[in-house]
Design an enzyme around this catalytic site. Structure first.
Site, short mmCIF file in Angstrom:
data_model
loop_
_atom_site.label_atom_id
_atom_site.label_comp_id
_atom_site.label_asym_id
_atom_site.label_seq_id
_atom_site.Cartn_x
_atom_site.Cartn_y
_atom_site.Cartn_z
N HIS A 191 0.81 -1.23 0.00
CA HIS A 191 0.00 0.00 0.00
C HIS A 191 0.84 1.27 0.00
O HIS A 191 0.32 2.35 -0.21
CB HIS A 191 -0.94 0.03 1.21
CG HIS A 191 -0.23 0.35 2.50
ND1 HIS A 191 0.45 -0.59 3.20
CD2 HIS A 191 -0.08 1.52 3.17
CE1 HIS A 191 0.99 -0.03 4.27
NE2 HIS A 191 0.69 1.25 4.28
C1 UD1 Z 1 -2.42 5.13 6.09
C2 UD1 Z 1 -1.23 5.52 6.94
C3 UD1 Z 1 -0.15 4.44 6.86
C4 UD1 Z 1 -0.71 3.08 7.17
C5 UD1 Z 1 -1.89 2.80 6.27
C6 UD1 Z 1 -2.52 1.44 6.54
C7 UD1 Z 1 -0.74 7.93 7.13
C8 UD1 Z 1 0.24 8.98 6.73
N1 UD1 Z 1 -0.61 6.76 6.50
O1 UD1 Z 1 -2.01 5.15 4.71
O2 UD1 Z 1 0.87 4.75 7.80
O3 UD1 Z 1 0.29 2.10 7.00
O4 UD1 Z 1 -2.86 3.84 6.47
O5 UD1 Z 1 -3.71 1.22 5.90
O6 UD1 Z 1 -1.56 8.18 7.99
N2 UD1 Z 1 -9.28 4.95 1.33
C9 UD1 Z 1 -10.44 4.28 1.14
N3 UD1 Z 1 -11.13 3.84 2.24
C10 UD1 Z 1 -10.67 4.05 3.50
C11 UD1 Z 1 -9.47 4.74 3.67
C12 UD1 Z 1 -8.77 5.17 2.57
O7 UD1 Z 1 -10.89 4.06 0.02
O8 UD1 Z 1 -11.34 3.63 4.46
C13 UD1 Z 1 -8.52 5.44 0.15
C14 UD1 Z 1 -8.35 6.95 0.23
O9 UD1 Z 1 -9.36 7.59 -0.44
C15 UD1 Z 1 -7.01 7.18 -0.39
C16 UD1 Z 1 -6.26 5.88 -0.15
O10 UD1 Z 1 -7.22 4.91 0.23
O11 UD1 Z 1 -7.10 7.39 -1.76
C17 UD1 Z 1 -5.18 6.06 0.90
O12 UD1 Z 1 -5.74 6.39 2.17
P1 UD1 Z 1 -4.97 7.32 3.24
O13 UD1 Z 1 -5.75 7.32 4.49
O14 UD1 Z 1 -4.65 8.62 2.63
O15 UD1 Z 1 -3.55 6.65 3.49
P2 UD1 Z 1 -3.09 5.11 3.51
O16 UD1 Z 1 -2.33 4.85 2.26
O17 UD1 Z 1 -4.22 4.20 3.87
#
Ligand code: UD1
Length: 380
Positions: free
Chosen positions: A218
């Site tokens: 991820h």
């Molecule tokens: C976050 C954490 C990371 C952790 C990871 C585990 C930070 C800086 N990063 O990264 O340390 O290892 O979580 O999962 O806080 N999204 C969804 N549904 C959700 C959540 C996110 O579709 O419930 C999508 C968002 O729209 C985004 C992407 O997933 O496009 C990334 O989500 P984001 O929360 O920005 O960071 P992670 O990569 O999950």
């Protein structure tokens, strides 16, 4: 004493669960002396990324949800700070407890200190020394500001001391994730792997039998650019899936990019790769117990592989958790995202036996030591 603890994203949930249970135990023995408030920033909001963990780990519903959702880092941190400031002003807690290294950790520790509230960081002192990682920025700021730094291992104490932190702010408590692992081991053991796959099936091969490799990816550094992500996928398709059935619970970020780079249909057509939706805690733990090899860029899985003994390839160039590496007695080896290197270490790893390791104080009793440290904290 009033404590606000904060969670925001998936890896926080397994860290807060044992702490909340410890507070409940303490309150039973000491006539509800601690008033505890759980705040969820709402960074992870999908049921599978959030609610499923609350349910599986017995975490009570958050008292307050800041509902910040997705966004850029500045948006996530900014929105969290604005909303958390209001919570702190209303609740006036004695302590704010933050865990891990996600955006919620940074935003809420900064806000707490700006409001002159004591802050405790569980999982303090980890350093990848890679400032391009958003989590490293979060760790540095949170540790610089927090009054009480609770570390998972002795290497983290050294990191903090090198940065000039005085010993009275540091306490070695062990790894709180392992409290959760030990508390949930027997439930996980009782689960059936084929049923886990059926229940969480997303796409790709539906039939499953035999030995399997487990994979998660991820990190932006692995999935955000096609130049890096595509060769990894090709290696999985051409090499790993030749030796094993590949089970890949896919993170929303990786799924989005797989689609964008037109790789999803290629993965789905392969006869030995199964994509699953994000798994709940028990399902992931059960698969990890039986996996012949783990390929991951997750820090938490690296730690779980160490305790379970699953040979692990960590697709990163550095780690903030060196204690999980084979050179320190753990199960994992860093392979970055260079295919030559991944390939070489993959061949070295596939014949390794499962060999469980238990670093010092990864004993399932860390939450007890965390709460003790907070209750007995003396500022000087
Ligand atoms: C976050 C954490 C990371 C952790 C990871 C585990 C930070 C800086 N990063 O990264 O340390 O290892 O979580 O999962 O806080 N999204 C969804 N549904 C959700 C959540 C996110 O579709 O419930 C999508 C968002 O729209 C985004 C992407 O997933 O496009 C990334 O989500 P984001 O929360 O920005 O960071 P992670 O990569 O999950």
């Amino acid at each position: 004493m009033k404590i606000i603890s904060v969670v925001g994203a998936r890896p926080n949930f397994m860290k807060i669960a044992p702490f909340i249970k410890e507070i409940a135990k303490y309150n039973k023995a000491y006539n509800n002396k601690i008033h505890h408030i759980l705040v969820h920033t709402g960074q992870h909001y999908d049921d599978r990324m959030s609610k499923a963990f609350f349910q599986a780990l017995g975490i009570p519903e958050a008292d307050i949800n800041l509902e910040i959702g997705s966004g850029t880092h500045a948006e996530q941190v900014g929105h969290t700070m604005i909303r958390f400031e209001e919570v702190i002003r209303n609740e006036k807690p004695d302590w704010v407890v933050v865990v891990g290294d996600v955006n919620a950790t940074l935003a809420c520790s900064v806000t707490a200190k700006k409001e002159w509230i004591k802050c405790c960081h569980i999982e303090a002192g980890l350093r990848s020394n890679d400032i391009t990682m958003p989590e490293e920025v979060n760790r540095l700021v949170t540790d610089r500001l927090s009054d009480l730094l609770l570390t998972p291992d002795r290497l983290s104490i050294e990191n903090l001391k090198k940065e000039g932190v005085k010993s009275n702010r540091i306490e070695f408590v062990g790894n709180i994730m392992i409290d959760t692992l030990e508390a949930n081991r027997s439930v996980a053991t009782s689960l059936n792997i084929s049923e886990i796959i059926k229940r969480n099936y997303k796409s790709g091969c539906e039939e499953f039998s035999g030995e399997f490799a487990l994979m998660t990816l991820h990190r932006p550094s692995n999935v955000d650019s096609r130049e890096i992500f595509e060769p990894i996928i090709r290696f999985i398709l051409d090499v790993v899936a030749n030796d094993f059935h590949v089970i890949w619970p896919i993170h929303p970020r990786a799924l989005k990019l797989l689609e964008e780079f037109s790789l999803l249909s290629i993965v789905n057509k392969h006869p030995r790769i199964t994509l699953l939706n994000p798994l709940n805690y028990h399902d992931m733990l059960r698969l990890n117990m039986d996996a012949k090899i783990m390929l991951t860029d997750s820090g938490g899985l690296q730690e779980e592989c160490t305790i379970l003994g699953t040979p692990c390839l960590t697709l990163r160039w550095n780690t903030e958790r060196p204690i999980t590496l084979r050179e320190h007695g753990g199960a994992s080896v860093l392979v970055g995202n260079n295919i030559e290197r991944i390939s070489k270490e993959y061949l070295n790893t596939i014949n390794l036996e499962q060999k469980s390791q238990r670093p010092e104080l990864w004993d399932g009793n860390t939450a007890d030591r965390c709460l003790d440290a907070i209750i007995n904290f003396k500022s000087e």
